[in-house]
Design a protein around this motif. Structure first.
Motif, mmCIF file in Angstrom:
data_model
loop_
_atom_site.group_PDB
_atom_site.id
_atom_site.type_symbol
_atom_site.label_atom_id
_atom_site.label_comp_id
_atom_site.label_asym_id
_atom_site.label_seq_id
_atom_site.Cartn_x
_atom_site.Cartn_y
_atom_site.Cartn_z
ATOM 1 N N ILE A 38 0.831 -1.195 0.000
ATOM 2 C CA ILE A 38 0.000 0.000 0.000
ATOM 3 C C ILE A 38 0.874 1.258 0.000
ATOM 4 O O ILE A 38 1.693 1.469 0.877
ATOM 5 C CB ILE A 38 -0.938 0.016 1.225
ATOM 6 C CG1 ILE A 38 -1.926 -1.145 1.136
ATOM 7 C CG2 ILE A 38 -1.688 1.342 1.303
ATOM 8 C CD1 ILE A 38 -2.858 -1.242 2.318
ATOM 9 N N LYS A 39 0.675 2.066 -1.029
ATOM 10 C CA LYS A 39 1.307 3.374 -1.105
ATOM 11 C C LYS A 39 0.205 4.404 -0.924
ATOM 12 O O LYS A 39 -0.788 4.391 -1.658
ATOM 13 C CB LYS A 39 1.985 3.557 -2.461
ATOM 14 C CG LYS A 39 2.568 4.940 -2.677
ATOM 15 C CD LYS A 39 3.126 5.073 -4.086
ATOM 16 C CE LYS A 39 3.621 6.490 -4.338
ATOM 17 N NZ LYS A 39 4.122 6.649 -5.737
ATOM 18 N N GLU A 40 0.344 5.267 0.053
ATOM 19 C CA GLU A 40 -0.719 6.224 0.337
ATOM 20 C C GLU A 40 -0.865 7.235 -0.797
ATOM 21 O O GLU A 40 0.074 7.927 -1.159
ATOM 22 C CB GLU A 40 -0.461 6.936 1.668
ATOM 23 C CG GLU A 40 -0.672 6.045 2.873
ATOM 24 C CD GLU A 40 -0.996 6.841 4.139
ATOM 25 O OE1 GLU A 40 -0.930 8.078 4.088
ATOM 26 O OE2 GLU A 40 -1.323 6.208 5.157
ATOM 27 N N LEU A 41 -2.073 7.280 -1.351
ATOM 28 C CA LEU A 41 -2.405 8.213 -2.410
ATOM 29 C C LEU A 41 -3.100 9.438 -1.808
ATOM 30 O O LEU A 41 -3.617 9.388 -0.697
ATOM 31 C CB LEU A 41 -3.329 7.542 -3.425
ATOM 32 C CG LEU A 41 -2.829 6.224 -4.036
ATOM 33 C CD1 LEU A 41 -3.933 5.559 -4.844
ATOM 34 C CD2 LEU A 41 -1.609 6.463 -4.906
ATOM 35 N N SER A 42 -3.127 10.502 -2.547
ATOM 36 C CA SER A 42 -3.825 11.710 -2.096
ATOM 37 C C SER A 42 -5.315 11.545 -2.402
ATOM 38 O O SER A 42 -5.706 11.434 -3.557
ATOM 39 C CB SER A 42 -3.273 12.947 -2.808
ATOM 40 O OG SER A 42 -1.897 13.091 -2.533
ATOM 41 N N ILE A 43 -6.130 11.545 -1.352
ATOM 42 C CA ILE A 43 -7.550 11.221 -1.486
ATOM 43 C C ILE A 43 -8.422 12.394 -1.053
ATOM 44 O O ILE A 43 -8.167 13.043 -0.029
ATOM 45 C CB ILE A 43 -7.913 10.002 -0.610
ATOM 46 C CG1 ILE A 43 -7.120 8.772 -1.038
ATOM 47 C CG2 ILE A 43 -9.407 9.726 -0.645
ATOM 48 C CD1 ILE A 43 -7.604 8.103 -2.278
ATOM 49 N N SER A 44 -9.475 12.652 -1.833
ATOM 50 C CA SER A 44 -10.522 13.588 -1.416
ATOM 51 C C SER A 44 -11.778 12.772 -1.113
ATOM 52 O O SER A 44 -12.312 12.089 -1.988
ATOM 53 C CB SER A 44 -10.837 14.600 -2.529
ATOM 54 O OG SER A 44 -9.772 15.490 -2.734
ATOM 55 N N VAL A 45 -12.208 12.818 0.151
ATOM 56 C CA VAL A 45 -13.435 12.139 0.553
ATOM 57 C C VAL A 45 -14.598 13.102 0.345
ATOM 58 O O VAL A 45 -14.584 14.215 0.873
ATOM 59 C CB VAL A 45 -13.372 11.691 2.028
ATOM 60 C CG1 VAL A 45 -14.689 11.027 2.433
ATOM 61 C CG2 VAL A 45 -12.200 10.734 2.241
ATOM 62 N N ILE A 46 -15.579 12.682 -0.432
ATOM 63 C CA ILE A 46 -16.703 13.552 -0.798
ATOM 64 C C ILE A 46 -17.948 13.140 -0.016
ATOM 65 O O ILE A 46 -18.377 11.985 -0.075
ATOM 66 C CB ILE A 46 -17.008 13.467 -2.306
ATOM 67 C CG1 ILE A 46 -15.734 13.633 -3.137
ATOM 68 C CG2 ILE A 46 -18.077 14.485 -2.691
ATOM 69 C CD1 ILE A 46 -15.147 15.004 -3.145
ATOM 70 N N VAL A 47 -18.527 14.083 0.715
ATOM 71 C CA VAL A 47 -19.751 13.839 1.485
ATOM 72 C C VAL A 47 -20.785 14.880 1.073
ATOM 73 O O VAL A 47 -20.605 16.073 1.320
ATOM 74 C CB VAL A 47 -19.512 13.927 3.007
ATOM 75 C CG1 VAL A 47 -20.793 13.560 3.759
ATOM 76 C CG2 VAL A 47 -18.348 13.040 3.443
ATOM 77 N N CYS A 48 -21.865 14.432 0.434
ATOM 78 C CA CYS A 48 -22.935 15.337 0.024
ATOM 79 C C CYS A 48 -24.092 15.213 1.020
ATOM 80 O O CYS A 48 -24.597 14.113 1.263
ATOM 81 C CB CYS A 48 -23.409 14.997 -1.387
ATOM 82 S SG CYS A 48 -24.540 16.218 -2.084
ATOM 83 N N ALA A 49 -24.489 16.343 1.600
ATOM 84 C CA ALA A 49 -25.514 16.310 2.650
ATOM 85 C C ALA A 49 -26.639 17.279 2.352
ATOM 86 O O ALA A 49 -26.394 18.442 2.008
ATOM 87 C CB ALA A 49 -24.878 16.641 3.997
ATOM 88 N N LYS A 50 -27.843 16.789 2.493
ATOM 89 C CA LYS A 50 -29.026 17.645 2.377
ATOM 90 C C LYS A 50 -29.899 17.387 3.602
ATOM 91 O O LYS A 50 -30.461 16.317 3.758
ATOM 92 C CB LYS A 50 -29.799 17.333 1.090
ATOM 93 C CG LYS A 50 -30.914 18.334 0.796
ATOM 94 C CD LYS A 50 -31.564 18.017 -0.546
ATOM 95 C CE LYS A 50 -32.614 19.056 -0.912
ATOM 96 N NZ LYS A 50 -32.023 20.375 -1.248
ATOM 97 N N ASN A 51 -29.948 18.359 4.477
ATOM 98 C CA ASN A 51 -30.719 18.238 5.722
ATOM 99 C C ASN A 51 -30.255 17.041 6.558
ATOM 100 O O ASN A 51 -31.040 16.186 6.945
ATOM 101 C CB ASN A 51 -32.217 18.127 5.416
ATOM 102 C CG ASN A 51 -32.719 19.298 4.593
ATOM 103 O OD1 ASN A 51 -32.305 20.433 4.813
ATOM 104 N ND2 ASN A 51 -33.593 19.027 3.637
ATOM 105 N N GLU A 52 -28.956 16.998 6.819
ATOM 106 C CA GLU A 52 -28.348 15.873 7.538
ATOM 107 C C GLU A 52 -27.670 16.338 8.820
ATOM 108 O O GLU A 52 -26.631 15.800 9.219
ATOM 109 C CB GLU A 52 -27.335 15.160 6.637
ATOM 110 C CG GLU A 52 -27.902 14.520 5.390
ATOM 111 C CD GLU A 52 -28.565 13.189 5.663
ATOM 112 O OE1 GLU A 52 -28.704 12.831 6.851
ATOM 113 O OE2 GLU A 52 -28.948 12.506 4.708
#
Length: 369
Positions: A38-52
């Protein structure tokens, strides 16, 4: 004459079902994960929220405290009318790797989650994107590590498993989890065969380049649902898609707690499947019709006692093989407690899906909150 014809159709359906279990579903039941450095990659975690608002409070910490060095969390507030944005801003004051994208309703894309996601993806800074829903949490603090490790082999898409919280003594909960497991068995197995056709947005990853090379969601922006499965159906192939079956890569969501809410959710999902590629629709429809025919003819022939010894033997053989194959898959997906009820759930799901299909012909389902 008619009963004899139905009897032979029943034999064909049993043979098809058994072959499907042994050829397709064993891809998951007997799947062996390969260990990769495992080589750590640059990651963007995307969380879409509507009334959460509440879900963000409860589940964001499990994302932000992942055992991973180089990642950001892109929080998309999709025109919420609760305090979701305030919750996001509160977390952003505590964590420096949070980026907030505040989306206001656009007249051309009113209440369209794909529009909000597109803005979030454009705002992300890393080349690898990992998606999770606001009402989900990673099963472990190695979720990012496990999902991103599947990019190592040059794949551009990673399909993960989105499980549901287990609720004791709840028949509905077991039904929901069985349907979720069966759906995962389908899309994981066909991905292994080389025909990936869907993924789930509560645990899905792909590269930013892949998104823009496909012009994002533009080919199906007019369809309110399908930001996950329709997009994967559009871009995935045998060369660019990997799966992750490590338990540490799973996410856990809050399940529906009423049949009404679950039915509405499934109505939306089934409607989206109508837009899959023709060969994918054929595969799924043929499997479902074989299920429907198997149960209808089993019941009819046994009630009429037509060659009942042969019918019962074939029926039990098919159930036995299904038990063996599904048990293997349930161990991989950590759903072993629902296998005891397999025949009942199998029959119920066939009847349930038929009811949903008929219901969708009568009234259109609602979409994204």
């Amino acid at each position: 004459m008619v009963l004899s014809l139905l009897f032979y159709v029943f034999i064909v359906l049993v043979c098809f079902q058994i072959l499907y279990f042994l050829i397709v579903f064993t891809k998951i039941s007997f799947h062996k994960a390969l260990s990769t450095p495992i080589k750590e990659l640059s990651i963007s975690v995307i969380v879409c929220a509507k009334n959460e608002e509440e879900n963000l409070k409860n589940f964001l910490p499990s994302i932000l405290e992942q055992n991973y060095a180089n990642f950001e969390v892109v929080l998309i507030n999709d025109a919420s009318h609760d305090d979701s944005l305030l919750v996001m801003e509160d977390f952003a004051n505590k964590y420096k790797n949070i980026k907030i994208v505040n989306v206001k309703n656009n007249e051309a894309f009113w209440a369209n989650k794909k529009y909000a996601l597109t803005l979030g993806i454009k705002a992300s800074k890393h080349p690898y994107l990992l998606f999770i829903d606001a009402d989900c949490k990673p099963r472990s603090n190695n979720w990012i590590r496990e999902m991103s490790s599947q990019f190592q082999s040059g794949k551009n898409i990673v399909l993960g498993y989105g499980a549901y919280t287990k609720i004791k003594n709840s028949l509905l909960n077991k039904l929901i989890r069985f349907e979720t497991m069966l759906t995962a068995m389908q899309y994981f197995s066909w991905a292994k065969i080389g025909i990936p056709y869907m993924g789930v947005g509560r645990n899905l990853a792909y590269t930013k380049n892949t998104f823009f090379e496909a012009s994002g969601f533009m080919s199906h922006m007019h369809i309110k649902s399908g930001d996950d499965d329709l997009f994967i159906n559009q871009i995935a192939n045998s060369e660019n898609t990997a799966i992750s079956l490590s338990p540490d890569s799973f996410t856990i969501s809050t399940p529906k707690t009423s049949f009404k809410d679950w039915i509405n959710q499934k109505k939306r999902h089934i409607t989206t499947a109508n837009h899959y590629k023709t060969n994918h629709k054929f595969i799924l429809a043929f499997y479902y019709l074989s299920q429907l025919g198997f149960w209808l003819l089993s019941i009819l022939l046994l009630i009429l006692l037509f060659k009942w010894e042969i019918v019962l033997t074939l029926f039990l053989l098919r159930i036995l093989i299904q038990y063996v194959v599904f048990f293997g898959a349930s161990k991989k997906l950590d759903e072993k407690d629902i296998i005891f009820f397999l025949p009942f759930f199998d029959f119920f799901l066939v009847a349930f899906q038929l009811t949903i299909f008929i219901s969708n012909l009568i009234s259109k389902p609602r979409h994204w909150k």
